[in-house]
Design a protein around this motif. Structure first.
Motif, PDB file in Angstrom:
ATOM      1  N   LYS A  23       0.829  -1.206   0.000  1.00  0.00           N
ATOM      2  CA  LYS A  23       0.000   0.000   0.000  1.00  0.00           C
ATOM      3  C   LYS A  23       0.866   1.260   0.000  1.00  0.00           C
ATOM      4  N   GLN A  24       1.919   1.247   0.794  1.00  0.00           N
ATOM      5  CA  GLN A  24       2.799   2.406   0.857  1.00  0.00           C
ATOM      6  C   GLN A  24       3.514   2.626  -0.469  1.00  0.00           C
ATOM      7  N   ARG A  25       3.989   1.541  -1.090  1.00  0.00           N
ATOM      8  CA  ARG A  25       4.681   1.669  -2.374  1.00  0.00           C
ATOM      9  C   ARG A  25       3.740   2.185  -3.452  1.00  0.00           C
ATOM     10  N   MET A  26       2.504   1.670  -3.462  1.00  0.00           N
ATOM     11  CA  MET A  26       1.554   2.122  -4.465  1.00  0.00           C
ATOM     12  C   MET A  26       1.200   3.589  -4.258  1.00  0.00           C
ATOM     13  N   LEU A  27       1.064   3.998  -3.003  1.00  0.00           N
ATOM     14  CA  LEU A  27       0.743   5.386  -2.701  1.00  0.00           C
ATOM     15  C   LEU A  27       1.850   6.315  -3.184  1.00  0.00           C
ATOM     16  N   GLU A  28       3.105   5.921  -2.969  1.00  0.00           N
ATOM     17  CA  GLU A  28       4.225   6.751  -3.407  1.00  0.00           C
ATOM     18  C   GLU A  28       4.262   6.856  -4.931  1.00  0.00           C
ATOM     19  N   LEU A  29       4.043   5.739  -5.625  1.00  0.00           N
ATOM     20  CA  LEU A  29       4.088   5.757  -7.085  1.00  0.00           C
ATOM     21  C   LEU A  29       2.910   6.514  -7.683  1.00  0.00           C
ATOM     22  N   MET A  30       1.781   6.529  -6.989  1.00  0.00           N
ATOM     23  CA  MET A  30       0.639   7.311  -7.466  1.00  0.00           C
ATOM     24  C   MET A  30       0.894   8.804  -7.339  1.00  0.00           C
ATOM     25  N   ASP A  31       1.824   9.184  -6.452  1.00  0.00           N
ATOM     26  CA  ASP A  31       2.217  10.587  -6.288  1.00  0.00           C
ATOM     27  C   ASP A  31       1.013  11.471  -5.948  1.00  0.00           C
ATOM     28  N   VAL A  32       0.267  11.055  -4.938  1.00  0.00           N
ATOM     29  CA  VAL A  32      -0.884  11.855  -4.484  1.00  0.00           C
ATOM     30  C   VAL A  32      -0.370  13.126  -3.815  1.00  0.00           C
ATOM     31  N   GLN A  33      -0.863  14.281  -4.255  1.00  0.00           N
ATOM     32  CA  GLN A  33      -0.375  15.559  -3.763  1.00  0.00           C
ATOM     33  C   GLN A  33      -1.506  16.426  -3.235  1.00  0.00           C
ATOM     34  N   GLU A  34      -1.123  17.465  -2.511  1.00  0.00           N
ATOM     35  CA  GLU A  34      -2.097  18.406  -1.958  1.00  0.00           C
ATOM     36  C   GLU A  34      -2.927  19.017  -3.087  1.00  0.00           C
ATOM     37  N   GLY A  35      -4.228  19.047  -2.872  1.00  0.00           N
ATOM     38  CA  GLY A  35      -5.134  19.622  -3.846  1.00  0.00           C
ATOM     39  C   GLY A  35      -5.716  18.634  -4.836  1.00  0.00           C
ATOM     40  N   HIS A  36      -5.221  17.418  -4.842  1.00  0.00           N
ATOM     41  CA  HIS A  36      -5.721  16.415  -5.772  1.00  0.00           C
ATOM     42  C   HIS A  36      -7.132  15.945  -5.407  1.00  0.00           C
ATOM     43  N   ALA A  37      -7.861  15.511  -6.431  1.00  0.00           N
ATOM     44  CA  ALA A  37      -9.115  14.788  -6.240  1.00  0.00           C
ATOM     45  C   ALA A  37      -8.813  13.313  -6.459  1.00  0.00           C
ATOM     46  N   VAL A  38      -9.055  12.501  -5.424  1.00  0.00           N
ATOM     47  CA  VAL A  38      -8.662  11.094  -5.449  1.00  0.00           C
ATOM     48  C   VAL A  38      -9.896  10.218  -5.291  1.00  0.00           C
ATOM     49  N   LEU A  39      -9.980   9.177  -6.117  1.00  0.00           N
ATOM     50  CA  LEU A  39     -11.102   8.246  -6.100  1.00  0.00           C
ATOM     51  C   LEU A  39     -10.636   6.884  -5.605  1.00  0.00           C
ATOM     52  N   ASP A  40     -11.335   6.358  -4.594  1.00  0.00           N
ATOM     53  CA  ASP A  40     -11.061   5.008  -4.086  1.00  0.00           C
ATOM     54  C   ASP A  40     -12.253   4.129  -4.454  1.00  0.00           C
ATOM     55  N   VAL A  41     -12.074   3.290  -5.473  1.00  0.00           N
ATOM     56  CA  VAL A  41     -13.158   2.445  -5.985  1.00  0.00           C
ATOM     57  C   VAL A  41     -13.248   1.170  -5.151  1.00  0.00           C
ATOM     58  N   GLY A  42     -14.413   0.943  -4.552  1.00  0.00           N
ATOM     59  CA  GLY A  42     -14.553  -0.193  -3.656  1.00  0.00           C
ATOM     60  C   GLY A  42     -13.807   0.073  -2.363  1.00  0.00           C
ATOM     61  N   CYS A  43     -14.117   1.192  -1.735  1.00  0.00           N
ATOM     62  CA  CYS A  43     -13.343   1.656  -0.570  1.00  0.00           C
ATOM     63  C   CYS A  43     -13.532   0.787   0.662  1.00  0.00           C
ATOM     64  N   GLY A  44     -14.546  -0.097   0.651  1.00  0.00           N
ATOM     65  CA  GLY A  44     -14.766  -0.966   1.794  1.00  0.00           C
ATOM     66  C   GLY A  44     -15.006  -0.187   3.068  1.00  0.00           C
ATOM     67  N   PRO A  45     -14.414  -0.617   4.185  1.00  0.00           N
ATOM     68  CA  PRO A  45     -14.629   0.061   5.460  1.00  0.00           C
ATOM     69  C   PRO A  45     -13.823   1.348   5.624  1.00  0.00           C
ATOM     70  N   GLY A  46     -13.239   1.842   4.538  1.00  0.00           N
ATOM     71  CA  GLY A  46     -12.510   3.107   4.591  1.00  0.00           C
ATOM     72  C   GLY A  46     -11.091   2.989   5.073  1.00  0.00           C
ATOM     73  N   THR A  47     -10.513   1.812   4.927  1.00  0.00           N
ATOM     74  CA  THR A  47      -9.163   1.551   5.438  1.00  0.00           C
ATOM     75  C   THR A  47      -8.145   2.599   4.994  1.00  0.00           C
ATOM     76  N   ASP A  48      -8.189   2.966   3.724  1.00  0.00           N
ATOM     77  CA  ASP A  48      -7.151   3.823   3.151  1.00  0.00           C
ATOM     78  C   ASP A  48      -7.563   5.283   2.995  1.00  0.00           C
ATOM     79  N   LEU A  49      -8.792   5.604   3.330  1.00  0.00           N
ATOM     80  CA  LEU A  49      -9.260   6.974   3.120  1.00  0.00           C
ATOM     81  C   LEU A  49      -8.541   8.011   3.989  1.00  0.00           C
ATOM     82  N   PRO A  50      -8.265   7.739   5.271  1.00  0.00           N
ATOM     83  CA  PRO A  50      -7.577   8.753   6.082  1.00  0.00           C
ATOM     84  C   PRO A  50      -6.200   9.141   5.545  1.00  0.00           C
ATOM     85  N   VAL A  51      -5.405   8.161   5.105  1.00  0.00           N
ATOM     86  CA  VAL A  51      -4.070   8.501   4.613  1.00  0.00           C
ATOM     87  C   VAL A  51      -4.165   9.267   3.299  1.00  0.00           C
ATOM     88  N   LEU A  52      -5.159   8.952   2.463  1.00  0.00           N
ATOM     89  CA  LEU A  52      -5.363   9.719   1.241  1.00  0.00           C
ATOM     90  C   LEU A  52      -5.779  11.150   1.568  1.00  0.00           C
TER      91      LEU A  52
END
Length: 251
Positions: A23-52
């Protein structure tokens, strides 16, 4: 054996060492930055939403989409204090987002369950802007290994899991191909091998007991041999693993 709570399974799978690493490696390669609009498809219980949400800051937006009511409720509870996070009910085959509105998107262990993975990726292509980055991660259950003296039953268990339990059991190996067919450019492909040394953790995450019983009930595995195989897993050192494939691509 009772079926484990799906949200609990997702949280526990994400919290393991291998889960955190990919998850950490994928997040770094996605290069999520301040101001971005990010979509989590099939977010489930929201595991990754806080870090995004932390990555996009006060000027960004994170949208989590799921169709399961229990998952949505848990995701809303997990992100209740995060005003930049939106939880939307919707099907991955018809994403409830405006076309060309997303800077980043991710699909984590969801495509193996959906009816048509290619249609879901087409929806992500529709939802993202040119230049967007997309992270995908899926297991390849054909690589499931459970160590036992009865190798034949271990192999029969893997075959049953691949053929009968998971809808798209080998989608991990095809992620890069599917992404390119959907119009994305593949930037990186990684394979991770989660290893289980505790039989109880493996039983919870991999469904050893419940899927064995299904295989027995449906005539795929001999009852006596299957029960002896499962009992033997608790005797002595235990080992199980599978391959998880991560792909990061661009729009």
């Amino acid at each position: 054996m009772a079926r484990p709570d799906q949200a609990d399974y997702m949280l526990r799978a994400a919290d393991g060492e291998a889960g955190r690493a990919y998850k950490q490696r994928m997040l770094e390669l996605m290069d999520v930055q301040e101001g971005h609009a990010v979509l989590d498809v099939g977010c489930g219980p929201g595991t990754d939403l806080p870090v995004l949400a932390e990555r996009v800051g006060d000027s960004g937006t994170v949208i989590g989409v799921d169709r399961d009511q229990d998952m949505l409720a848990r995701a809303r509870a997990r992100t209740a204090g995060l005003r930049r996070v939106e939880i939307r009910e919707g099907d991955a085959h018809a994403l409830p987002v405006t076309a060309g509105s997303m800077d980043r998107a991710r699909i984590d262990r969801v495509l193996m369950h959906v009816a048509e993975p290619a249609d879901v990726l087409a929806q992500v292509h529709r939802a993202t802007r040119p230049g967007a980055r997309i992270g995908l991660a899926e297991p390849d259950w054909d690589t499931l290994i459970v160590d036992a003296e009865d190798l034949g039953t271990s192999r029969a268990f893997t075959r049953y899991t691949t053929a009968e339990v998971v809808r798209h059991a080998t989608i991990g190996r095809g992620l890069a191909r599917l992404a390119e067919r959907a119009g994305f450019r593949v930037e990186a492909v990684h394979a991770t091998t989660p290893v289980f040394r505790d039989v109880h953790e493996a039983d919870h995450t991999l469904g050893l007991g419940r899927n064995l019983q299904k295989a027995i009930d449906e005539g795929h595995i001999d009852p006596a041999r299957g029960r002896a195989w499962f009992a033997g897993l608790s005797q002595g050192p235990f080992y199980a693993s599978f391959t998880l494939v991560s792909v990061v691509c661009s729009r």
